[in-house]
Design a protein around this motif. Structure first.
Motif, PDB file in Angstrom:
ATOM      1  N   ILE A  23       0.806  -1.226   0.000  1.00  0.00           N
ATOM      2  CA  ILE A  23       0.000   0.000   0.000  1.00  0.00           C
ATOM      3  C   ILE A  23       0.840   1.277   0.000  1.00  0.00           C
ATOM      4  N   THR A  24       2.101   1.187   0.442  1.00  0.00           N
ATOM      5  CA  THR A  24       2.951   2.387   0.432  1.00  0.00           C
ATOM      6  C   THR A  24       3.835   2.466  -0.806  1.00  0.00           C
ATOM      7  N   SER A  25       4.012   1.370  -1.494  1.00  0.00           N
ATOM      8  CA  SER A  25       4.947   1.252  -2.629  1.00  0.00           C
ATOM      9  C   SER A  25       6.405   1.486  -2.229  1.00  0.00           C
ATOM     10  N   LEU A  26       6.694   1.337  -0.953  1.00  0.00           N
ATOM     11  CA  LEU A  26       8.078   1.445  -0.480  1.00  0.00           C
ATOM     12  C   LEU A  26       8.757   0.086  -0.595  1.00  0.00           C
ATOM     13  N   SER A  27      10.080   0.114  -0.709  1.00  0.00           N
ATOM     14  CA  SER A  27      10.833  -1.134  -0.620  1.00  0.00           C
ATOM     15  C   SER A  27      11.007  -1.467   0.866  1.00  0.00           C
ATOM     16  N   ARG A  28      11.312  -2.712   1.138  1.00  0.00           N
ATOM     17  CA  ARG A  28      11.539  -3.124   2.528  1.00  0.00           C
ATOM     18  C   ARG A  28      12.656  -2.307   3.179  1.00  0.00           C
ATOM     19  N   SER A  29      13.777  -2.129   2.471  1.00  0.00           N
ATOM     20  CA  SER A  29      14.910  -1.397   3.057  1.00  0.00           C
ATOM     21  C   SER A  29      14.558   0.076   3.274  1.00  0.00           C
ATOM     22  N   ASN A  30      13.813   0.660   2.343  1.00  0.00           N
ATOM     23  CA  ASN A  30      13.397   2.055   2.488  1.00  0.00           C
ATOM     24  C   ASN A  30      12.441   2.206   3.668  1.00  0.00           C
ATOM     25  N   LEU A  31      11.508   1.276   3.802  1.00  0.00           N
ATOM     26  CA  LEU A  31      10.562   1.302   4.921  1.00  0.00           C
ATOM     27  C   LEU A  31      11.307   1.297   6.256  1.00  0.00           C
ATOM     28  N   TYR A  32      12.231   0.345   6.421  1.00  0.00           N
ATOM     29  CA  TYR A  32      12.943   0.249   7.694  1.00  0.00           C
ATOM     30  C   TYR A  32      13.862   1.439   7.939  1.00  0.00           C
ATOM     31  N   ALA A  33      14.383   2.048   6.874  1.00  0.00           N
ATOM     32  CA  ALA A  33      15.186   3.271   7.031  1.00  0.00           C
ATOM     33  C   ALA A  33      14.308   4.406   7.556  1.00  0.00           C
ATOM     34  N   LEU A  34      13.093   4.526   7.034  1.00  0.00           N
ATOM     35  CA  LEU A  34      12.169   5.567   7.514  1.00  0.00           C
ATOM     36  C   LEU A  34      11.783   5.328   8.977  1.00  0.00           C
ATOM     37  N   ILE A  35      11.575   4.063   9.341  1.00  0.00           N
ATOM     38  CA  ILE A  35      11.250   3.740  10.739  1.00  0.00           C
ATOM     39  C   ILE A  35      12.402   4.153  11.655  1.00  0.00           C
ATOM     40  N   GLN A  36      13.628   3.869  11.237  1.00  0.00           N
ATOM     41  CA  GLN A  36      14.808   4.232  12.037  1.00  0.00           C
ATOM     42  C   GLN A  36      14.889   5.742  12.265  1.00  0.00           C
ATOM     43  N   LYS A  37      14.457   6.524  11.267  1.00  0.00           N
ATOM     44  CA  LYS A  37      14.488   7.996  11.362  1.00  0.00           C
ATOM     45  C   LYS A  37      13.217   8.564  11.985  1.00  0.00           C
ATOM     46  N   ASN A  38      12.368   7.676  12.526  1.00  0.00           N
ATOM     47  CA  ASN A  38      11.076   8.083  13.090  1.00  0.00           C
ATOM     48  C   ASN A  38      10.209   8.822  12.080  1.00  0.00           C
ATOM     49  N   LYS A  39      10.291   8.415  10.815  1.00  0.00           N
ATOM     50  CA  LYS A  39       9.488   9.035   9.759  1.00  0.00           C
ATOM     51  C   LYS A  39       8.408   8.095   9.229  1.00  0.00           C
ATOM     52  N   PHE A  40       8.262   6.958   9.888  1.00  0.00           N
ATOM     53  CA  PHE A  40       7.206   6.006   9.534  1.00  0.00           C
ATOM     54  C   PHE A  40       6.824   5.280  10.825  1.00  0.00           C
ATOM     55  N   PRO A  41       5.538   4.931  10.985  1.00  0.00           N
ATOM     56  CA  PRO A  41       5.111   4.248  12.225  1.00  0.00           C
ATOM     57  C   PRO A  41       5.881   2.947  12.481  1.00  0.00           C
ATOM     58  N   LYS A  42       6.191   2.727  13.730  1.00  0.00           N
ATOM     59  CA  LYS A  42       6.873   1.489  14.124  1.00  0.00           C
ATOM     60  C   LYS A  42       5.862   0.342  14.163  1.00  0.00           C
ATOM     61  N   PRO A  43       6.319  -0.862  13.851  1.00  0.00           N
ATOM     62  CA  PRO A  43       5.410  -2.017  13.948  1.00  0.00           C
ATOM     63  C   PRO A  43       5.181  -2.407  15.411  1.00  0.00           C
ATOM     64  N   LEU A  44       4.108  -3.133  15.626  1.00  0.00           N
ATOM     65  CA  LEU A  44       3.832  -3.731  16.938  1.00  0.00           C
ATOM     66  C   LEU A  44       4.426  -5.128  16.937  1.00  0.00           C
ATOM     67  N   LYS A  45       5.058  -5.490  18.037  1.00  0.00           N
ATOM     68  CA  LYS A  45       5.589  -6.843  18.187  1.00  0.00           C
ATOM     69  C   LYS A  45       4.445  -7.712  18.699  1.00  0.00           C
ATOM     70  N   LEU A  46       4.025  -8.662  17.908  1.00  0.00           N
ATOM     71  CA  LEU A  46       2.899  -9.525  18.283  1.00  0.00           C
ATOM     72  C   LEU A  46       3.374 -10.761  19.026  1.00  0.00           C
ATOM     73  N   SER A  47       4.529 -11.241  18.633  1.00  0.00           N
ATOM     74  CA  SER A  47       5.147 -12.389  19.299  1.00  0.00           C
ATOM     75  C   SER A  47       6.629 -12.311  18.983  1.00  0.00           C
ATOM     76  N   GLU A  48       7.380 -13.293  19.415  1.00  0.00           N
ATOM     77  CA  GLU A  48       8.825 -13.261  19.219  1.00  0.00           C
ATOM     78  C   GLU A  48       9.209 -13.079  17.747  1.00  0.00           C
ATOM     79  N   ARG A  49       8.446 -13.719  16.861  1.00  0.00           N
ATOM     80  CA  ARG A  49       8.819 -13.680  15.441  1.00  0.00           C
ATOM     81  C   ARG A  49       7.771 -13.046  14.544  1.00  0.00           C
ATOM     82  N   SER A  50       6.848 -12.274  15.132  1.00  0.00           N
ATOM     83  CA  SER A  50       5.770 -11.689  14.341  1.00  0.00           C
ATOM     84  C   SER A  50       5.529 -10.231  14.704  1.00  0.00           C
TER      85      SER A  50
END
Length: 72
Positions: A23-50
């Protein structure tokens, strides 16, 4: 005053990485870079691997991009 967006009852739908990338058309690496810069919402940790994102936070991020564009 409440904006139209705020007056809509938020539903706490969770979406997984694949859907966030779609839905964002971002690449995985771009998404995580934005999260690191606090420019994209952080995911919720649902379980150890999810993790997942709140759909309304991703939607709000998209709305912010539209507003930034329209202010130029």
């Amino acid at each position: 005053e409440m904006t139209e967006r705020q007056s809509i009852k938020r539903t706490y739908d969770l979406i997984k990485l694949k859907e966030v990338l779609r839905i964002t058309s971002l690449s995985r690496s771009n998404l995580y870079a934005l999260i690191q810069k606090n420019k994209f919402p952080k995911p919720l940790k649902l379980s150890e691997r999810s993790s997942a994102w709140l759909k309304f936070e991703v939607d709000d991020w998209i709305v912010e991009r539209v507003q930034e564009r329209d202010q130029q």
